[in-house]
Design an enzyme around this catalytic site. Structure first.
Site, PDB file in Angstrom:
ATOM      1  N   ASP A  13      58.850  14.297  34.716  1.00  0.00           N
ATOM      2  CA  ASP A  13      58.065  14.175  35.945  1.00  0.00           C
ATOM      3  C   ASP A  13      56.600  13.886  35.618  1.00  0.00           C
ATOM      4  O   ASP A  13      56.072  14.395  34.630  1.00  0.00           O
ATOM      5  CB  ASP A  13      58.185  15.497  36.731  1.00  0.00           C
ATOM      6  CG  ASP A  13      57.905  15.290  38.201  1.00  0.00           C
ATOM      7  OD1 ASP A  13      57.637  14.141  38.624  1.00  0.00           O
ATOM      8  OD2 ASP A  13      57.942  16.286  38.945  1.00  0.00           O
ATOM      9  N   ASN A  63      65.675   8.865  44.665  1.00  0.00           N
ATOM     10  CA  ASN A  63      64.654   7.900  44.223  1.00  0.00           C
ATOM     11  C   ASN A  63      64.749   6.537  44.916  1.00  0.00           C
ATOM     12  O   ASN A  63      63.800   5.750  44.875  1.00  0.00           O
ATOM     13  CB  ASN A  63      64.682   7.715  42.693  1.00  0.00           C
ATOM     14  CG  ASN A  63      64.070   8.870  41.936  1.00  0.00           C
ATOM     15  OD1 ASN A  63      64.437   9.151  40.804  1.00  0.00           O
ATOM     16  ND2 ASN A  63      63.123   9.573  42.558  1.00  0.00           N
TER      17      ASN A  63
HETATM   18  C1  FPP Z   1      59.264  10.736  37.501  1.00  0.00           C
HETATM   19  O1  FPP Z   1      57.867  10.556  37.580  1.00  0.00           O
HETATM   20  C2  FPP Z   1      59.897   9.666  36.750  1.00  0.00           C
HETATM   21  C3  FPP Z   1      60.914   8.863  37.167  1.00  0.00           C
HETATM   22  C4  FPP Z   1      61.510   8.978  38.486  1.00  0.00           C
HETATM   23  C5  FPP Z   1      61.444   7.765  36.319  1.00  0.00           C
HETATM   24  C6  FPP Z   1      61.752   8.128  34.912  1.00  0.00           C
HETATM   25  C7  FPP Z   1      62.049   6.903  34.146  1.00  0.00           C
HETATM   26  C8  FPP Z   1      61.585   6.614  32.930  1.00  0.00           C
HETATM   27  C9  FPP Z   1      60.750   7.520  32.125  1.00  0.00           C
HETATM   28  C10 FPP Z   1      61.916   5.271  32.377  1.00  0.00           C
HETATM   29  C11 FPP Z   1      62.847   5.124  31.260  1.00  0.00           C
HETATM   30  C12 FPP Z   1      63.922   6.095  31.068  1.00  0.00           C
HETATM   31  C13 FPP Z   1      65.118   5.875  30.454  1.00  0.00           C
HETATM   32  C14 FPP Z   1      65.923   7.019  30.038  1.00  0.00           C
HETATM   33  C15 FPP Z   1      65.715   4.550  30.194  1.00  0.00           C
HETATM   34  P1  FPP Z   1      57.219  10.257  38.987  1.00  0.00           P
HETATM   35  O2  FPP Z   1      57.207   8.791  39.213  1.00  0.00           O
HETATM   36  O3  FPP Z   1      57.957  11.034  40.033  1.00  0.00           O
HETATM   37  O4  FPP Z   1      55.775  10.789  38.805  1.00  0.00           O
HETATM   38  P2  FPP Z   1      54.844  11.435  39.919  1.00  0.00           P
HETATM   39  O5  FPP Z   1      55.491  12.732  40.299  1.00  0.00           O
HETATM   40  O6  FPP Z   1      53.557  11.609  39.209  1.00  0.00           O
HETATM   41  O7  FPP Z   1      54.776  10.457  41.053  1.00  0.00           O
END
Ligand code: FPP
Length: 257
Positions: free
Chosen positions: A28, A76
């Site tokens: 996160d 998501n």
């Molecule tokens: C959460 O941060 C992250 C995600 C929903 C996406 C995670 C994906 C990756 C790290 C890309 C690659 C992964 C793999 C395993 C191929 P957020 O966007 O919710 O952050 P925020 O809470 O600050 O908005």
């Protein structure tokens, strides 16, 4: 003088016999990491992908058998279309770029979740990656994509109900073991340690059954900042925990139980 830690091998203060077998991660804070730097949110996901890659290599180097990461939840899809499209393309690109290396390094990759709404090309790539790496044993890498824990439990319940209805399973045979067998993580052991970054302290529909006895570690670091030193700290914390599984006699992990 304090010696710098060499992170290419297991830090000497970690007990190799008391490492978690299976680590689960809610990655996160990618968006916030990027916003703090005046960059678009997608830059955070790109950086976050590098962090996952390094954590996977770290698990492999340090002898941790399985890593399960939450890459895309069923919720998501509600994000702006450009961000969803970027994430799906990122998965596509990463798979193409990293598959040969994962194969070389003995990584078995598995995708957990309902892959059917994903672009067909991506589904094919994921299927290919799972097939090609199937026999690898060095480290298992589970990527939860379009995954929702409650949905997983509903699907497992349906599967069991079907087995009971057709006589393959009696009502008395429905127990924790048969339910575990119907889950996407079977036959992996449940995670010993869950890490969630960015200061949030929720499970967000991630592995609700499998995390029942898991040690939960929360850190304020944003996902792109979670490097080997941060993982080291999480493992130090884990090794200080006493896992009781509902019993009375505490067993300090670091004594190699
Ligand atoms: C959460 O941060 C992250 C995600 C929903 C996406 C995670 C994906 C990756 C790290 C890309 C690659 C992964 C793999 C395993 C191929 P957020 O966007 O919710 O952050 P925020 O809470 O600050 O908005």
């Amino acid at each position: 003088m304090i010696q710098p830690v060499n992170y290419s091998t297991l830090p000497t203060d970690l007990h190799p016999k008391a490492l978690p077998n299976h680590v689960a991660v809610i990655m996160d804070g990618n968006g916030r990491w990027a916003t703090q730097r005046g960059m678009p949110r997608i830059a955070g996901h790109r950086q976050g992908a590098k962090t996952v890659k390094d954590l996977l290599r770290c698990c492999k180097d340090w002898g941790i058998g399985a890593l399960t990461v939450y890459a895309f939840s069923t919720e998501n899809w509600r994000r702006p279309m450009e961000e969803v499209t970027f994430l799906l393309r990122l998965f596509d690109r990463l798979l193409r770029r990293e598959l040969a290396e994962m194969q070389r390094e003995g990584v078995r990759i598995q995708f957990l979740g309902d892959l059917s709404p994903l672009p067909e090309r991506l589904q094919d790539l994921m299927q290919e990656a799972m097939t090609v790496t199937h026999a690898n044993q060095r480290v298992q890498f589970n990527v939860a994509v379009n995954y929702g824990g409650r949905q997983e439990l509903v699907a497992a319940t349906r599967h069991i109900a079907q087995q009971v209805a057709c006589g393959a399973l009696s009502l008395e045979q429905v127990d924790e073991e048969s339910l575990s067998r119907a889950l996407l993580t079977y036959p992996l052991p449940d995670p010993d340690l869950l890490i969630r970054t960015s200061g949030e302290q929720r499970l967000s529909n991630f592995l609700p059954w499998q995390l029942a006895y898991t040690e939960l570690y929360f850190t304020d670091l944003l996902w792109p900042e979670f490097d080997r030193a941060a993982f080291h700290q999480a493992l130090q914390w884990y090794q200080r925990r006493q896992r009781r599984f509902g019993g009375l006699a505490p067993t300090p992990l670091a004594q190699g139980s």
